[in-house]
Enzyme design. Structure first.
Site, PDB file in Angstrom:
ATOM      1  N   VAL A 374       0.822  -1.204   0.000  1.00  0.00           N
ATOM      2  CA  VAL A 374       0.000   0.000   0.000  1.00  0.00           C
ATOM      3  C   VAL A 374       0.861   1.261   0.000  1.00  0.00           C
ATOM      4  CG1 VAL A 374      -1.694   1.316   1.343  1.00  0.00           C
ATOM      5  CG2 VAL A 374      -1.945  -1.171   1.098  1.00  0.00           C
ATOM      6  N   ASP A 375       1.943   1.258   0.773  1.00  0.00           N
ATOM      7  CA  ASP A 375       2.796   2.440   0.893  1.00  0.00           C
ATOM      8  C   ASP A 375       3.409   2.823  -0.449  1.00  0.00           C
ATOM      9  OD1 ASP A 375       3.308   4.293   2.810  1.00  0.00           O
ATOM     10  OD2 ASP A 375       4.923   3.207   3.785  1.00  0.00           O
ATOM     11  N   ASP A 376       3.995   1.855  -1.148  1.00  0.00           N
ATOM     12  CA  ASP A 376       4.592   2.149  -2.445  1.00  0.00           C
ATOM     13  C   ASP A 376       3.547   2.521  -3.479  1.00  0.00           C
ATOM     14  OD1 ASP A 376       7.664   1.617  -2.802  1.00  0.00           O
ATOM     15  OD2 ASP A 376       6.952   0.212  -1.299  1.00  0.00           O
ATOM     16  N   ALA A 379       2.495   6.129  -2.794  1.00  0.00           N
ATOM     17  CA  ALA A 379       3.637   6.990  -3.125  1.00  0.00           C
ATOM     18  C   ALA A 379       3.784   7.134  -4.631  1.00  0.00           C
ATOM     19  CB  ALA A 379       4.913   6.432  -2.510  1.00  0.00           C
ATOM     20  N   ARG A 450      -0.822   7.972   5.675  1.00  0.00           N
ATOM     21  CA  ARG A 450      -0.409   8.347   4.325  1.00  0.00           C
ATOM     22  C   ARG A 450      -1.457   7.967   3.285  1.00  0.00           C
ATOM     23  NH1 ARG A 450       4.717   7.179   6.097  1.00  0.00           N
ATOM     24  NH2 ARG A 450       4.726   5.101   5.199  1.00  0.00           N
TER      25      ARG A 450
END
Length: 630
Positions: A374-376, A379, A450
């Site tokens: 999810v983070d990548d 981003a 985020r």
């Protein structure tokens, strides 16, 4: 202030422009101490691959990190040393053949190890490595039976109860522990001098905590295994084959097992235990893949645990554009084209807990095609945002990425890293040290914050959308009493608080909301006299904020960015933080190399070489855009 910030932004942009690779990516090192360097030496010697140049270079880096007392540390303020890292270094240096027990540096390392508990004090993964290379005896019974892989996902605890990272490491470990496999060559070092007085080779040194809860859960697992149809020998054979196929089906194009050093290292030994030759093409390709992870840091070779090319590139592209670089500028355009090429089109294990979704995420590394996170993904989506309206290819990637991100929300309202709902309370009962880090993937403040910030700032979703409301509620209910949030993937409370605050503010939570005020007050209360912020890696083990007593660029940038999100005008704390960043932007000392990320509390820390550029640039850009453009 205005001219200084403008100059700081320009300097960082020029630095990033210089460091961009021909592919459009940024390949700054993903540095994780010396463990991977040590294990690479041990692997090459075990496989009798005589790459002497690489082995010598790795020993040089390992020796360069030794402390005066003979120990090795994971981070600057850890104390006298880290017993596991020191054992790993001692073993690797001896196995390299370029050092002997008579060498003064080796003698000092041995003294430290013996004085701090010997091999008995190593953490679990190190003990497993020592067992498979013949230095320790395998435990009579490993907590996870091999047949666990045959239990259906509907069973209370099953193989897919664990996170994908946990499965990647546990699959080969289950094979090795079941077979009690050992391989020890004639030239292998003898580590028996590191046994404590109460310890010998035949003693079980794994110390699994067999609590009543675990015994009850173990009985349930055994009952489930016995309920499987077939003779025990057939069931065991089937489990072995299925575990092997689980690994082989997840080998990446570069030959590594899901792109991680540890899982690939363990897979190689597991395949050897199953009768594979040391020269089998699968093993040779795996070793080649691990070798390809090497990078150079200060003139020394380091084997990365994985690479951070996608993560670096997505964050840098976004930061550059926030700082005024046009998405059509060659630097941003090349970066975003690279990111588009890295989007996933394959189904990975995430589909097991998220069966109604389609591929669309991004992974962390450029050798990662199977397990997006999810983070990548958020981003990368931030980075390509400004291209979406003008370029159809970006629009398609955008829509797939947004839908995948929304589909990954946990039932509790937060977001995990890799898979939905892999945070079973039963995993916590397992008598495995750090099981909560190794085997679970819970909602976290950093991921949830985020993701909220992305959805609220870069999509047209209403602030009343169910996903946004549930994400907000998760953050509000998981704030610490002091006003901070714990960040699972960074160091630690400053990181989590930055992500949570920016997420909540994007979701229209007002600056005078009690949660935001508490977070702002907490950040101001921990600011250092020099205007910066710094947090110790000890925070993750102690589960409470521990000050570093020195300021770092990254922690300061996170704190300043969070406070900018809260305040409509620059405050004393914000200006002091900005001044610290400007004054220290080009300084290099021990804080420059201090870890900013974590993977396993007390055992695994990450120094992102890109962060000293990314986050100050982002803080400068947000300060300029909010306070200096009117």
């Amino acid at each position: 202030m205005k001219s200084r910030i403008s100059a700081g932004i320009n300097q960082l942009i020029e630095k990033l422009k210089k460091d961009q690779s021909p592919t459009g990516s940024w390949d700054y090192p993903f540095e994780t101490g010396i463990s991977t360097d040590c294990y690479m030496i041990i692997l090459l010697r075990t496989l009798e691959i005589h790459d002497e140049n690489l082995i010598i270079q790795l020993t040089e880096r390992i020796i360069s990190k030794q402390e005066k007392n003979g120990a090795w540390k994971l981070y600057y303020d850890e104390g006298e040393g880290n017993i596991t890292a020191t054992i790993e270094a001692y073993y690797a240096l001896l196995y390299s053949g370029y050092y002997s027990k008579k060498d003064p540096l080796i003698k000092k390392a041995r003294q430290y190890i013996v004085a701090n508990g010997g091999l008995d004090s190593a953490h679990l993964l190190a003990k497993l490595m020592l067992a498979m290379t013949g230095q320790l005896k395998w435990p009579a019974r490993f907590p996870l039976p091999l047949e666990l892989i045959l239990l259906p996902p509907t069973f209370p605890i099953n193989f897919y109860s664990f996170s994908v990272f946990g499965r990647a490491n546990m699959a080969p470990i289950m094979i090795l522990a079941n077979r009690k496999y050992q391989i020890r060559l004639e030239n292998s070092p003898d580590l028996s001098d590191l046994y404590t007085r109460k310890m010998d080779y035949n003693r079980d040194s794994f110390h699994f905590n067999n609590t009543e809860d675990w015994r009850s859960l173990c009985a349930t697992i055994e009952k489930g295994i016995k309920s499987l149809m077939g003779m025990p020998s057939y069931i065991h054979k089937l489990a072995t084959e299925q575990t092997k196929q689980y690994m082989l089906a997840r080998i990446e194009p570069d030959g590594t097992f899901l792109g991680y050093f540890s899982s690939t290292f363990l897979m190689i030994f597991a395949l050897l235990s199953l009768g594979y030759s040391k020269k089998d093409p699968i093993i040779i390709r795996a070793v080649k893949g691990l070798k390809s992870m090497q990078c150079e840091i200060n003139g020394l070779i380091h084997i990365q645990y994985t690479n951070a090319s996608v993560w670096n590139t997505s964050l840098i592209s976004y930061a550059l554009q926030e700082a005024g670089v046009s998405p059509k500028h060659q630097m941003a355009d090349r970066a975003n084209n690279y990111l588009i090429s890295q989007q996933h089109y394959k189904y990975g294990d995430w589909i097991i807990h998220n069966p109604s979704s389609s591929p669309g995420g991004w992974g962390f590394a450029n050798n990662n095609t199977l397990h997006p996170d999810v983070d990548d993904t958020t981003a990368s989506l931030r980075a390509i945002t400004r291209n979406v309206l003008s370029t159809p290819a970006y629009r398609q990637s955008w829509e797939r990425g947004v839908l995948w991100t929304l589909s990954m929300q946990n039932n509790d309202g937060g977001w995990p890293a890799f898979e939905r709902n892999t945070n079973s309370n039963l995993v916590g009962i397992l008598p495995i040290d750090k099981a909560d880090f190794l085997l679970t993937d819970p909602s976290s403040a950093d991921l949830t914050g985020r993701t909220l910030e992305f959805l609220c700032s870069y999509t047209n979703l209403s602030k009343n959308h169910k996903a946004i409301k549930e994400g907000m509620n998760w953050l509000l209910h998981n704030q610490e009493r002091d006003g901070s949030w714990y960040g699972r993937w960074g160091i630690c409370y400053i990181y989590g608080t930055w992500a949570a605050v920016t997420g909540l503010r994007s979701a229209a939570v007002r600056e005078n909301h009690h949660s935001i005020k508490a977070a702002s007050n907490w950040l101001c209360s921990i600011q250092n006299p020099d205007g910066g912020w710094g947090e110790s890696c000890k925070s993750d083990s102690k589960q409470v904020y521990v000050p570093l007593k020195s300021s770092t660029l990254t922690h300061t940038a996170w704190a300043v960015d969070a406070l900018i999100a809260v305040s409509n005008k620059p405050t004393k704390a914000i200006n002091a933080g900005i001044n610290f960043l400007l004054n220290q932007l080009h300084q290099k000392d021990w804080t420059t190399d201090y870890p900013e990320g974590q993977g396993m509390a007390g055992d695994f820390y990450i120094h992102y070489h890109s962060y000293r550029f990314i986050f100050p640039l982002l803080a400068f850009a947000h300060y300029q855009n909010k306070y200096l453009t009117h």
